[in-house]
Design a protein around this motif. Structure first.
Motif, PDB file in Angstrom:
ATOM      1  N   ALA A   1       8.202   8.176   8.998  1.00  0.00           N
ATOM      2  CA  ALA A   1       8.410   7.964  10.424  1.00  0.00           C
ATOM      3  C   ALA A   1       9.855   7.575  10.708  1.00  0.00           C
ATOM      4  CB  ALA A   1       7.460   6.893  10.959  1.00  0.00           C
ATOM      5  N   ILE A   2      10.411   6.691   9.910  1.00  0.00           N
ATOM      6  CA  ILE A   2      11.799   6.265  10.114  1.00  0.00           C
ATOM      7  C   ILE A   2      12.746   7.412   9.807  1.00  0.00           C
ATOM      8  CG2 ILE A   2      13.614   4.742   9.250  1.00  0.00           C
ATOM      9  CD1 ILE A   2      11.427   2.628   8.881  1.00  0.00           C
ATOM     10  N   GLY A   3      12.493   8.141   8.746  1.00  0.00           N
ATOM     11  CA  GLY A   3      13.344   9.277   8.368  1.00  0.00           C
ATOM     12  C   GLY A   3      13.338  10.370   9.413  1.00  0.00           C
ATOM     13  N   GLY A   4      12.245  10.523  10.139  1.00  0.00           N
ATOM     14  CA  GLY A   4      12.134  11.553  11.161  1.00  0.00           C
ATOM     15  C   GLY A   4      12.870  11.214  12.438  1.00  0.00           C
ATOM     16  N   ARG A   5      13.330   9.970  12.576  1.00  0.00           N
ATOM     17  CA  ARG A   5      14.038   9.550  13.796  1.00  0.00           C
ATOM     18  C   ARG A   5      15.497   9.916  13.793  1.00  0.00           C
ATOM     19  NH1 ARG A   5      12.946   3.317  14.492  1.00  0.00           N
ATOM     20  NH2 ARG A   5      14.852   3.494  13.313  1.00  0.00           N
TER      21      ARG A   5
ATOM     22  N   ASP B   1       0.875  -1.164   0.000  1.00  0.00           N
ATOM     23  CA  ASP B   1       0.000   0.000   0.000  1.00  0.00           C
ATOM     24  C   ASP B   1       0.917   1.220   0.000  1.00  0.00           C
ATOM     25  OD1 ASP B   1      -2.444   1.548   0.371  1.00  0.00           O
ATOM     26  OD2 ASP B   1      -1.723   1.852   2.429  1.00  0.00           O
ATOM     27  N   ALA B   2       0.894   1.983  -1.067  1.00  0.00           N
ATOM     28  CA  ALA B   2       1.821   3.102  -1.242  1.00  0.00           C
ATOM     29  C   ALA B   2       1.725   4.112  -0.098  1.00  0.00           C
ATOM     30  CB  ALA B   2       1.565   3.784  -2.585  1.00  0.00           C
ATOM     31  N   GLU B   3       0.517   4.441   0.318  1.00  0.00           N
ATOM     32  CA  GLU B   3       0.339   5.425   1.391  1.00  0.00           C
ATOM     33  C   GLU B   3       0.977   4.931   2.696  1.00  0.00           C
ATOM     34  OE1 GLU B   3      -3.238   7.391   3.986  1.00  0.00           O
ATOM     35  OE2 GLU B   3      -3.681   6.829   1.908  1.00  0.00           O
ATOM     36  N   MET B   4       0.788   3.664   3.010  1.00  0.00           N
ATOM     37  CA  MET B   4       1.357   3.107   4.225  1.00  0.00           C
ATOM     38  C   MET B   4       2.888   3.109   4.158  1.00  0.00           C
ATOM     39  SD  MET B   4       0.988   1.953   7.188  1.00  0.00           S
ATOM     40  CE  MET B   4      -0.581   1.239   7.568  1.00  0.00           C
ATOM     41  N   LEU B   5       3.439   2.789   2.978  1.00  0.00           N
ATOM     42  CA  LEU B   5       4.891   2.790   2.822  1.00  0.00           C
ATOM     43  C   LEU B   5       5.453   4.202   3.006  1.00  0.00           C
ATOM     44  CD1 LEU B   5       7.456   1.232   2.198  1.00  0.00           C
ATOM     45  CD2 LEU B   5       7.008   1.589  -0.245  1.00  0.00           C
ATOM     46  N   VAL B   6       4.793   5.203   2.457  1.00  0.00           N
ATOM     47  CA  VAL B   6       5.232   6.594   2.617  1.00  0.00           C
ATOM     48  C   VAL B   6       5.204   6.990   4.088  1.00  0.00           C
ATOM     49  CG1 VAL B   6       4.605   9.000   2.133  1.00  0.00           C
ATOM     50  CG2 VAL B   6       4.612   7.318   0.287  1.00  0.00           C
ATOM     51  N   ARG B   7       4.147   6.628   4.807  1.00  0.00           N
ATOM     52  CA  ARG B   7       4.051   6.952   6.237  1.00  0.00           C
ATOM     53  C   ARG B   7       5.153   6.270   7.033  1.00  0.00           C
ATOM     54  NH1 ARG B   7      -1.886   5.440   7.590  1.00  0.00           N
ATOM     55  NH2 ARG B   7      -1.102   5.599   9.699  1.00  0.00           N
TER      56      ARG B   7
END
Length: 113
Positions: free
Chosen positions: A108-112, A98-104
């Protein structure tokens, strides 16, 4: 005396010895016990304390999952694998995405960082 009672009695003796500031030999003579027995109980009690502490800090064991024919069949039908390394984390996605879930997830990982 029961083993549990013996252990608690010796724990009290060892703790009192530590508070006394006396040598093992001096304290053992004061309370009328063998200094080797007193030192042996100190060693034994320290080992028990260390063993208990290490089991409390250890991570819980991972749950094991049986691989059934259904799971194996589902994995066999996978259309592909996506692997993304971001911020020191490796994200591996199998099957349909699911593209939207992958982006989220990636956000989230990038923001850590």
């Amino acid at each position: 005396m029961k083993a549990l009672e013996t252990s608690s009695v010796w724990r009290e003796r060892v703790e009192a010895w530590a508070r006394s500031g006396l040598t093992c030999k001096e304290y053992a003579a004061k309370i009328g016990v063998n200094p080797h027995t007193l030192a042996g109980w100190r060693w034994k009690l320290r080992r028990r304390t260390a063993a208990t502490a290490s089991t409390k800090t250890r991570a819980p064991a991972a749950d094991l999952v049986d691989v059934t024919e259904q799971v194996a069949a589902a994995l066999a039908k996978e259309v592909g694998v996506i692997e993304v390394e971001l911020g020191g984390a490796l994200v591996r996605v199998r099957g349909e995405v699911d593209a939207e879930m992958l982006v989220r997830l990636l956000s989230a990982i990038g923001g850590r960082r």
